[in-house]
Design a protein around this motif. Structure first.
Motif, PDB file in Angstrom:
ATOM      1  N   UNK A 179       0.847  -1.318  -0.246  1.00 37.54           N
ATOM      2  CA  UNK A 179      -0.135   0.094   0.023  1.00 37.54           C
ATOM      3  C   UNK A 179       0.824   1.351  -0.034  1.00 37.54           C
ATOM      4  N   UNK A 180       2.071   1.138   0.881  1.00 37.42           N
ATOM      5  CA  UNK A 180       2.723   2.503   1.006  1.00 37.42           C
ATOM      6  C   UNK A 180       3.664   2.651  -0.566  1.00 37.42           C
ATOM      7  N   UNK A 181       3.951   1.550  -1.042  1.00 35.86           N
ATOM      8  CA  UNK A 181       4.692   1.453  -2.213  1.00 35.86           C
ATOM      9  C   UNK A 181       3.739   2.072  -3.472  1.00 35.86           C
ATOM     10  N   UNK A 182       2.338   1.577  -3.359  1.00 34.08           N
ATOM     11  CA  UNK A 182       1.266   2.050  -4.568  1.00 34.08           C
ATOM     12  C   UNK A 182       0.420   3.012  -4.003  1.00 34.08           C
ATOM     13  N   UNK A 183       0.689   4.160  -3.234  1.00 38.83           N
ATOM     14  CA  UNK A 183      -0.026   4.926  -2.956  1.00 38.83           C
ATOM     15  C   UNK A 183      -0.818   5.702  -4.000  1.00 38.83           C
ATOM     16  N   UNK A 184      -0.488   5.702  -5.042  1.00 37.52           N
ATOM     17  CA  UNK A 184      -1.096   6.413  -6.272  1.00 37.52           C
ATOM     18  C   UNK A 184      -1.927   5.670  -7.133  1.00 37.52           C
ATOM     19  N   UNK A 186      -4.898   2.084  -7.059  1.00 34.62           N
ATOM     20  CA  UNK A 186      -5.617   1.317  -6.111  1.00 34.62           C
ATOM     21  C   UNK A 186      -4.967  -0.312  -6.313  1.00 34.62           C
ATOM     22  N   UNK A 187      -4.662  -0.742  -5.274  1.00 34.51           N
ATOM     23  CA  UNK A 187      -4.446  -2.306  -5.362  1.00 34.51           C
ATOM     24  C   UNK A 187      -5.520  -3.127  -5.371  1.00 34.51           C
ATOM     25  N   UNK A 404      -9.766  -5.220  -2.630  1.00 30.83           N
ATOM     26  CA  UNK A 404      -9.127  -4.006  -2.771  1.00 30.83           C
ATOM     27  C   UNK A 404      -8.393  -4.017  -1.417  1.00 30.83           C
ATOM     28  N   UNK A 405      -7.151  -3.170  -1.457  1.00 32.47           N
ATOM     29  CA  UNK A 405      -6.136  -3.128  -0.376  1.00 32.47           C
ATOM     30  C   UNK A 405      -5.607  -1.895  -0.288  1.00 32.47           C
ATOM     31  N   UNK A 406      -5.168  -1.272   0.944  1.00 31.17           N
ATOM     32  CA  UNK A 406      -4.618  -0.136   1.233  1.00 31.17           C
ATOM     33  C   UNK A 406      -3.631  -0.475   2.471  1.00 31.17           C
TER      34      UNK A 406
END
Length: 454
Positions: A179-184, A186-187, A404-406
């Motif tokens: 989540x931190x590595x893909x803040x921009x 949506x996972x 989804x994930x964050x």
């Protein structure tokens, strides 16, 4: 490496054991566990070895290069001879325990590599079956040695810890870092695989909870015997194994597409589409490493109490927290790496798949093996352990319900794991016979009535 070398073909008997299927079929045989372990492998340069004129020597050096130096964890291999030296030179049980734990880390990753190499020659279905049954071979070997020495609590704690570490630590770290590595962006992930594993985990939780509920449901102390709990546990284990076989058929045959890892354009994974050592070489290396793991597992089981006393840490904490973390470090690291790459399907395949395998296959198998050995091992994991397992499964299932994930989801799972770890850290003397509050009230009433009559 650009393919299988000629000496590997000779080793396999010319055309006796050739690779079955196309590269597309082989790719289907790869599981999330394989792809997770492959993230820790490194390409080997065989330019110097190819100049060796003697065929058998060239083959041996090739296998040595691929098996020993083909992983980023090769720096941990010196811990293997050091563990044996510490054992037979009497350096102390704490040293033997610590070195054996470290030595098991690269060996567990290499077992995954070798089973994958064998899978290239057996085809995707049998290869997937090998991976599904050998994915947690290290935990199974440790459990069998602990059973042989009569340390049933160590078996229960270590297997419970494997489930907790996968559901909370591995999944939490992966979702948090991803989540931190893909803040921009949506996972997202496919919920279908997560739903199947969650369903099986809930079934396993039911089977683990029934012995405890049966103990608390007893209305008198005369009914509180081990035999009904033991018999019920063995029946439940047989049913769980049947469910796991159905799960394998579902995963490898009828609904294989749900469990196929989406590899995309990852160059590292593309390089893993062909075998790098021969069939018999992989089989011999696999047998040899299994023997080494067996010795190290014996060292771990035999020194765990002394290490606990020396370090001032309870056996429950070492078994539930330390053993699973060290034993599955390679697989766990791979899951986190793929979360960084926004490949959560692979990450979930590792975390949930391993938890399902432990809950529905390894634990029931250990109960059946104990039954054969004449050892009374049941599914009663006591109140604290069963409660931790239940809450972990429920929290993980709720976390994965929307697809989804964050990073917040991962952080919550990590904090839950830290709370459980702290609980077992302070639990110096685990209770082996949980108190039945109903029996306490009955006993108190009988005692009061006796005093009044007197």
């Amino acid at each position: 490496m650009a393919g299988i070398e000629p000496w590997n073909h000779v080793e396999n008997g010319g055309g006796g054991n050739t690779i079955k299927g196309t590269s597309r079929e082989i790719k289907h045989g790869r599981t999330a566990h394989n792809m997770s372990s492959s993230s820790l492998r490194k390409k080997s340069s065989l330019s110097l070895i190819q100049k060796v004129k003697i065929g058998p020597l060239r083959q041996f050096l090739t296998n040595l290069q691929e098996v020993i130096l083909g992983t980023k964890l090769f720096i941990l291999f010196p811990a293997i001879p050091l563990a044996f030296v510490a054992k037979y030179c009497h350096f102390g049980d704490a040293w033997v325990f610590g070195l054996s734990l470290v030595a098991l880390t690269p060996l567990a990753e290499r077992l995954s590599f070798l089973t994958e190499q064998i899978a290239f020659y057996t085809g995707p279905t049998i290869g997937g079956l090998l991976n599904a049954t050998c994915g947690n071979a290290t935990e199974l070997i440790i459990a069998i040695f602990a059973l042989y020495t009569g340390k049933i609590d160590v078996v229960k704690y270590s297997l419970l810890g494997s489930i907790l570490s996968n559901l909370l630590l591995v999944l939490g770290t992966s979702l948090f870092c991803g989540g931190l590595a893909n803040l921009n962006s949506e996972q997202r992930y496919d919920r279908k695989q997560a739903d199947v594993n969650s369903l099986l985990l809930l079934m396993g939780l039911l089977c683990h909870s029934l012995p405890l509920m049966f103990r608390y449901a007893s209305t008198s102390s005369t009914d509180l015997t081990a035999n009904p709990i033991l018999t019920m546990s063995r029946v439940s284990c047989i049913i769980m194994l049947i469910a796991y076989i159905a799960y394998l058929f579902f995963q490898l045959k009828t609904h294989r597409q749900l469990f196929e890892a989406q590899e995309g354009d990852d160059d590292d994974l593309a390089s893993e589409e062909e075998a790098v050592i021969g069939y018999w070489s992989a089989f011999i290396w696999l047998a040899g490493m299994t023997v080494v793991i067996a010795f190290l597992s014996e060292f771990v089981v035999g020194t765990i109490e002394d290490a606990s006393e020396s370090w001032g840490i309870s056996v429950s904490f070492i078994s539930i927290i330390l053993l699973p973390i060290v034993g599955n470090a390679a697989e766990h690291a791979g899951a986190v790496i793929f979360a960084f790459k926004n490949k959560l399907d692979i990450t979930l395949g590792v975390a949930l798949g391993s938890s399902t395998q432990i809950s529905m296959f390894v634990i029931p198998l250990c109960v059946i093996v104990a039954w054969i050995m004449g050892i009374e091992m049941d599914l009663d994991f006591n109140l604290l352990e069963t409660g931790s397992l239940a809450l972990s499964v429920i929290i993980a299932a709720f976390t994965l319900q929307d697809g989804t994930s964050h990073y917040l989801k991962g952080l919550v799972l990590l904090l839950c794991y830290f709370v459980i770890a702290a609980c077992f850290f302070f639990l110096k003397s685990p209770v082996t016979e949980p108190t039945n509050f109903i029996n306490m009230r009955v006993g108190s009433a009988v005692s009061t009535a006796t005093n009044l009559e007197a």
